[in-house]
Enzyme design. Structure first.
Site, short mmCIF file in Angstrom:
data_model
loop_
_atom_site.label_atom_id
_atom_site.label_comp_id
_atom_site.label_asym_id
_atom_site.label_seq_id
_atom_site.Cartn_x
_atom_site.Cartn_y
_atom_site.Cartn_z
N GLY A 155 0.82 -1.20 0.00
CA GLY A 155 0.00 0.00 0.00
C GLY A 155 0.86 1.25 0.00
O GLY A 155 1.98 1.26 -0.51
N ARG A 238 1.68 -3.29 12.83
CA ARG A 238 0.90 -3.57 14.04
C ARG A 238 1.46 -4.80 14.71
O ARG A 238 1.74 -5.81 14.06
CB ARG A 238 -0.58 -3.78 13.70
N GLU A 267 1.63 -1.17 25.06
CA GLU A 267 2.41 0.07 24.93
C GLU A 267 1.91 1.10 25.94
O GLU A 267 0.69 1.27 26.08
CB GLU A 267 2.29 0.62 23.52
N HIS A 286 7.61 2.69 19.36
CA HIS A 286 6.54 3.11 18.44
C HIS A 286 6.80 4.52 17.90
O HIS A 286 6.01 5.44 18.08
CB HIS A 286 5.17 3.05 19.11
#
Length: 319
Positions: A155, A238, A267, A286
């Site tokens: 994508g 993810r 997290e 992250h």
């Protein structure tokens, strides 16, 4: 009466300086929280007196049970235009409008390559050795030119990762359930006949799939066993796409050369989480979306969303 707006997970305390919040100063008091509220009770207590909440990506879930405990909440702004941890039906039932913001694909692409290159050239180990008086040249770098990069998901982000791989002179192969040869050809990648073929043939594998029922746990112990012992796995997408326990086992047993991980099952990571001490792991907290330009977009458009809501014309509605 003035409204109150909570900005969640502003760890760097940058939300109110990276964007111009002055258009709201006559109507809204903004409070930024640097700490993460890890459980629903703490979150419900902290947000009880707020009318507006700005939440960052999918770090904080807003299930119906929480929304029911926030009677003052009327507007929830989430960064990005996709959020899987908000109960939209419950938000509507409780009269909460949910809006999103734009985001850039550039930061996660750049971080993907930072992790991949860091692993390939042993950057952390060698830097620590130089600074700590350790051995001179203790690792042997993995080459990129002529090696195979497997991209799961082609994508907006995956296609840019693939193009960088091509610029490095890599052989790029891609796969996802709906990927067509025409799309792969557009990017310059080869379409793999299956995910198994991609995993078994690649020297580096980078995950760029959306999380859903079909991708949750997609890469488990069986799939990790297909990787070469010299292969590296990168996940900036993810955490739930890769089975965390299976990955930890593969790292501890040396079944793969290493992993670069930016996303985790919990997290922020608890201090005793096994990911903090896993071998062969290059981990970042992250950071895929964390850049000044991206924050300026998130929070700048959050201000726009709040202005539009107050004017009775909500922008970028989600749900």
């Amino acid at each position: 009466m003035r409204l109150r707006c909570a900005v969640l997970d502003d760890f760097q305390q940058i939300a109110t300086s990276v964007a111009d919040w002055s258009p709201l100063e006559d109507q809204v008091d903004v409070v930024s929280f640097a700490e993460h509220f890890a459980d629903e009770d703490t979150l419900a207590e902290a947000l009880a007196e707020f009318d507006i909440v700005v939440t960052l990506r999918e770090r904080v879930a807003f299930p119906g049970s929480l929304l029911a405990r926030l009677p003052r909440l009327k507007l929830l702004v989430a960064s990005g235009m996709r959020n899987s941890v908000i109960d939209y039906a419950a938000a509507e039932a409780h009269g909460v409008t949910v809006c999103g913001t734009a985001s850039s694909s550039t930061p996660p692409v750049e971080l993907t390559w930072a992790l991949l290159l860091g692993l390939a050239r042993g950057i952390v180990e060698e830097t620590n050795a130089v600074r700590g008086g350790g051995p001179w040249q203790s690792t042997v770098g993995a080459d990129l030119h002529g090696r195979r990069l497997g991209v799961l998901g082609l994508g907006k982000i995956g296609s840019r990762v693939a193009q960088v791989g091509l610029a490095f002179g890599m052989d790029v192969v891609a796969w996802s359930r709906n990927l067509t040869k025409e799309r792969a050809d557009e990017v310059g990648a080869e379409l793999a006949s299956s995910m198994d073929v991609l995993l078994a043939s690649s020297d580096f594998v980078s995950v760029h799939l959306a999380l859903g029922d079909r991708t949750r746990g997609l890469i488990g112990a069986r799939e990790l066993a297909l990787l070469k012992p010299t292969a590296y796995l990168i996940n900036t997408s993810r955490a739930a796409i890769v089975d965390q326990d299976a990955l930890l086992t593969a790292l501890h047993e040396g079944r793969i050369a290493g992993a670069g991980i930016d996303v985790f099952d919990v997290e922020p990571l608890p201090a005793d989480h096994p990911m903090r001490t896993a071998p062969r792991l290059l981990a970042t907290p992250h950071l895929g979306y964390v850049s000044r330009a991206n924050y300026a977009t998130y929070y700048g458009q959050a201000v726009e969303d709040i202005q539009a809501y107050l004017a009775g014309e909500p922008l970028r509605r989600l749900g």
